[in-house]
Design an enzyme around this catalytic site. Sequence first.
Site, PDB file in Angstrom:
ATOM      1  N   LYS A 112       7.654   5.020 -19.404  1.00  0.00           N
ATOM      2  CA  LYS A 112       9.052   4.570 -19.330  1.00  0.00           C
ATOM      3  C   LYS A 112       9.952   5.321 -20.295  1.00  0.00           C
ATOM      4  O   LYS A 112      11.125   5.547 -19.989  1.00  0.00           O
ATOM      5  CB  LYS A 112       9.137   3.053 -19.561  1.00  0.00           C
ATOM      6  CG  LYS A 112       8.527   2.267 -18.417  1.00  0.00           C
ATOM      7  CD  LYS A 112       9.036   0.841 -18.394  1.00  0.00           C
ATOM      8  CE  LYS A 112       8.558   0.138 -17.143  1.00  0.00           C
ATOM      9  NZ  LYS A 112       8.821  -1.306 -17.173  1.00  0.00           N
ATOM     10  N   LYS A 198       1.763   3.258  -4.979  1.00  0.00           N
ATOM     11  CA  LYS A 198       1.740   1.806  -4.800  1.00  0.00           C
ATOM     12  C   LYS A 198       3.068   1.278  -4.257  1.00  0.00           C
ATOM     13  O   LYS A 198       4.112   1.912  -4.444  1.00  0.00           O
ATOM     14  CB  LYS A 198       1.323   1.100  -6.087  1.00  0.00           C
ATOM     15  CG  LYS A 198       2.331   1.006  -7.180  1.00  0.00           C
ATOM     16  CD  LYS A 198       1.765   0.091  -8.290  1.00  0.00           C
ATOM     17  CE  LYS A 198       2.871  -0.351  -9.222  1.00  0.00           C
ATOM     18  NZ  LYS A 198       2.484  -1.383 -10.160  1.00  0.00           N
ATOM     19  N   LYS A 201       9.324  -1.282  -5.915  1.00  0.00           N
ATOM     20  CA  LYS A 201      10.762  -1.245  -5.711  1.00  0.00           C
ATOM     21  C   LYS A 201      11.376   0.031  -6.249  1.00  0.00           C
ATOM     22  O   LYS A 201      12.301   0.571  -5.676  1.00  0.00           O
ATOM     23  CB  LYS A 201      11.409  -2.415  -6.462  1.00  0.00           C
ATOM     24  CG  LYS A 201      11.579  -3.635  -5.629  1.00  0.00           C
ATOM     25  CD  LYS A 201      12.630  -4.534  -6.228  1.00  0.00           C
ATOM     26  CE  LYS A 201      14.010  -4.006  -5.930  1.00  0.00           C
ATOM     27  NZ  LYS A 201      15.074  -4.884  -6.431  1.00  0.00           N
TER      28      LYS A 201
HETATM   29  P1  AMP Z   1       6.446  -5.352 -11.106  1.00  0.00           P
HETATM   30  O1  AMP Z   1       7.358  -5.917 -10.082  1.00  0.00           O
HETATM   31  O2  AMP Z   1       6.095  -3.924 -10.862  1.00  0.00           O
HETATM   32  O3  AMP Z   1       6.894  -5.642 -12.520  1.00  0.00           O
HETATM   33  O4  AMP Z   1       5.046  -6.109 -10.965  1.00  0.00           O
HETATM   34  C1  AMP Z   1       4.872  -7.493 -11.118  1.00  0.00           C
HETATM   35  C2  AMP Z   1       3.413  -7.836 -10.883  1.00  0.00           C
HETATM   36  O5  AMP Z   1       3.011  -7.490  -9.568  1.00  0.00           O
HETATM   37  C3  AMP Z   1       2.451  -7.100 -11.841  1.00  0.00           C
HETATM   38  O6  AMP Z   1       1.430  -7.980 -12.242  1.00  0.00           O
HETATM   39  C4  AMP Z   1       1.887  -5.982 -10.999  1.00  0.00           C
HETATM   40  O7  AMP Z   1       0.584  -5.663 -11.391  1.00  0.00           O
HETATM   41  C5  AMP Z   1       1.930  -6.567  -9.581  1.00  0.00           C
HETATM   42  N1  AMP Z   1       2.205  -5.525  -8.602  1.00  0.00           N
HETATM   43  C6  AMP Z   1       3.343  -4.803  -8.479  1.00  0.00           C
HETATM   44  N2  AMP Z   1       3.256  -3.924  -7.452  1.00  0.00           N
HETATM   45  C7  AMP Z   1       2.031  -4.083  -6.919  1.00  0.00           C
HETATM   46  C8  AMP Z   1       1.328  -3.471  -5.837  1.00  0.00           C
HETATM   47  N3  AMP Z   1       1.865  -2.521  -5.092  1.00  0.00           N
HETATM   48  N4  AMP Z   1       0.079  -3.890  -5.561  1.00  0.00           N
HETATM   49  C9  AMP Z   1      -0.480  -4.865  -6.295  1.00  0.00           C
HETATM   50  N5  AMP Z   1       0.112  -5.484  -7.321  1.00  0.00           N
HETATM   51  C10 AMP Z   1       1.358  -5.109  -7.645  1.00  0.00           C
END
Ligand code: AMP
Length: 336
Positions: A112, A198, A201
Amino acid sequence: MSEKKRVLSCIQPTGDMHFGNYFGAVKNWVDLQDTYQCMYGVVDYHAMTMPYNSVKLRENTWELIFNLQAVGIAPENLFIQSLVPEHTELCWIFNCFTSYGQLSRMTQFKDKSNQSEETEDGFVSAGLLDYPVLQAADICIYRADFVPVGKDQEQHLELARNIVQRFNNQVGKEYLVAPQPLFTEFTKIASTADPTRKMSKSAGEKHYISLFSDSDKIRKQIKSAVTDLGEVTAGEMSPGVKNLFNLLKACSKNEAYDSLMQDYEHGQLKYVDLKTTVGEALVELSEGFRAKRKELDARKKEVKEEIKDSSAKIRERARETLRMVKELSGLLNPKI
Ligand code: AMP
Ligand code: TRP
């Protein structure tokens, strides 16, 4: 407090929730509520570590609270981090038990801060460096035993355990609990537009499927999912097809999964069949979520009050821990 083991997890209010968040994290949170004493936080202080908009921050915080309830998190288990200011006070104390070197080596910080350095003003906040210490405080303020998170958070959990150990050593008492991660079965859902990355957003609109999208949009996104990337190794399933199968499994459509997998193994799988089945499974889930969300929106004010109440209740536990931590650390406690 009950005898049940304590589970805590948090999520940043970054707006829309997608099927990656849901299957990778939040679905597991819902299921854990049956077995553990669960606390789930929307971490708005964490969202300030990168450039942000203050109006959007508050909007997104509530949006996420409503969405979490719509997918099945009980309101009494939910809190908003800024309504429990003890998190930040514990964070300061923890800062003094954290190695600067270890913080600067955190993968997430490196990623980041590199991202920020590439922007126009190149600003990297000290909050970004300190992010994992606040995360450790989120966990330890409730003396949580388990923390359901994705694999990407492994390093942060390790740091939290280091802090706990150093603190307990200093005060000569095993007061704080070293938290254990709970990894989910479906740790990674890929983007349907580019299955090598992955679902996320931050990569742009086509790289995630919103949980609350209208049904036709979901169907369309699945229909256009990338299946083969051109370089298919014989006998090896392509990442795009694998991702669609994963989604189907994640939706608990075991029969359809087995039958389509058999087709695949016999070389008879028609991608259109796989896509239609996955699309309908996601639509079915999403329709349920949207119905619940509509109910919540109809009593918006009341829902917000409930969350303020649950945050105040959860705060009582945080207060207890902080009092003890201050006592053990050689600090003073205010009268109230
Ligand atoms: P984020 O929105 O990226 O802050 O992620 C929030 C939670 O969702 C975290 O625990 C991530 O590990 C999980 N997460 C986000 N994107 C994915 C994905 N594509 N597949 C699985 N878990 C995800
Ligand atoms: N860093 C976590 C993420 O990006 C969010 C988070 C903040 C968290 N505090 C936490 C997760 C405490 C678990 C426990 O997903």
